[in-house]
Design a protein around this motif. Structure first.
Motif, PDB file in Angstrom:
ATOM      1  N   ASP A 115      36.059  34.961  31.934  1.00 14.15           N
ATOM      2  CA  ASP A 115      36.599  36.354  32.113  1.00 14.15           C
ATOM      3  C   ASP A 115      37.760  36.411  32.860  1.00 14.15           C
ATOM      4  O   ASP A 115      37.984  35.778  34.055  1.00 14.15           O
ATOM      5  N   PRO A 116      39.160  36.641  32.268  1.00 10.89           N
ATOM      6  CA  PRO A 116      40.510  36.714  32.811  1.00 10.89           C
ATOM      7  C   PRO A 116      40.293  37.426  34.423  1.00 10.89           C
ATOM      8  O   PRO A 116      41.075  36.963  35.333  1.00 10.89           O
ATOM      9  N   ALA A 117      39.686  38.312  34.436  1.00  8.18           N
ATOM     10  CA  ALA A 117      39.711  39.134  35.450  1.00  8.18           C
ATOM     11  C   ALA A 117      38.910  38.510  36.545  1.00  8.18           C
ATOM     12  O   ALA A 117      39.387  38.488  37.742  1.00  8.18           O
ATOM     13  N   VAL A 118      37.857  37.710  36.383  1.00  9.46           N
ATOM     14  CA  VAL A 118      37.238  36.952  37.410  1.00  9.46           C
ATOM     15  C   VAL A 118      38.022  35.670  37.794  1.00  9.46           C
ATOM     16  O   VAL A 118      38.196  35.393  39.070  1.00  9.46           O
ATOM     17  N   ILE A 119      38.767  35.095  36.827  1.00  8.13           N
ATOM     18  CA  ILE A 119      39.769  33.891  37.203  1.00  8.13           C
ATOM     19  C   ILE A 119      40.819  34.469  38.005  1.00  8.13           C
ATOM     20  O   ILE A 119      41.071  33.783  39.034  1.00  8.13           O
ATOM     21  N   ARG A 120      41.389  35.638  37.786  1.00  6.45           N
ATOM     22  CA  ARG A 120      42.604  36.195  38.554  1.00  6.45           C
ATOM     23  C   ARG A 120      42.069  36.192  39.960  1.00  6.45           C
ATOM     24  O   ARG A 120      42.696  36.281  40.978  1.00  6.45           O
ATOM     25  N   THR A 121      40.741  36.880  40.335  1.00  9.25           N
ATOM     26  CA  THR A 121      40.184  37.185  41.321  1.00  9.25           C
ATOM     27  C   THR A 121      39.933  35.952  42.255  1.00  9.25           C
ATOM     28  O   THR A 121      40.359  35.676  43.314  1.00  9.25           O
ATOM     29  N   GLN A 122      39.494  34.725  41.329  1.00  7.40           N
ATOM     30  CA  GLN A 122      39.547  33.719  42.067  1.00  7.40           C
ATOM     31  C   GLN A 122      40.840  32.696  42.449  1.00  7.40           C
ATOM     32  O   GLN A 122      41.043  32.307  43.697  1.00  7.40           O
ATOM     33  N   LEU A 123      41.806  33.104  41.754  1.00  9.43           N
ATOM     34  CA  LEU A 123      42.987  32.793  41.933  1.00  9.43           C
ATOM     35  C   LEU A 123      43.738  33.549  43.540  1.00  9.43           C
ATOM     36  O   LEU A 123      44.541  32.933  44.138  1.00  9.43           O
ATOM     37  N   ALA A 124      43.424  34.918  43.384  1.00 10.47           N
ATOM     38  CA  ALA A 124      43.875  35.600  44.518  1.00 10.47           C
ATOM     39  C   ALA A 124      43.027  35.001  45.809  1.00 10.47           C
ATOM     40  O   ALA A 124      43.571  34.961  47.030  1.00 10.47           O
TER      41      ALA A 124
END
Length: 82
Positions: free
Chosen positions: A35-44
């Motif tokens: 999920d792109p939203a989950v991956i972006r959260t992990q990047l943050a």
């Protein structure tokens, strides 16, 4: 499926049910994993950990590369094909 084959294969019904449930669980896990939203959260969170000094630059770059690769796998290509 005929009556005879239905009766003969009836003992396998629980196995088919377990396989079906397992397939649904795998699909849900993969959807959440990519999920792109989950991956972006992990990047943050990874950026925050670097800023706070919890991880070094080498680990940050390795994890960032892994997350960006995961993000690229699920991002559709410009032509519309994944």
């Amino acid at each position: 499926m005929g009556l005879l084959s239905g009766v003969l294969l009836l003992p396998l019904a629980p196995v088919r049910g377990v396989v079906w449930v397992s397939d649904r669980l795998i699909d849900a896990a993969e959807a959440e994993l990519y999920d792109p939203a989950v991956i972006r959260t992990q990047l943050a969170e990874l950026n925050r950990a670097l800023d706070d000094g919890e991880i070094d630059l080498t680990r940050f770059e390795r994890e960032e590369e892994r997350l960006l690769d995961m993000l690229d796998r699920k991002t559709p290509a410009p032509g519309g094909t994944p």
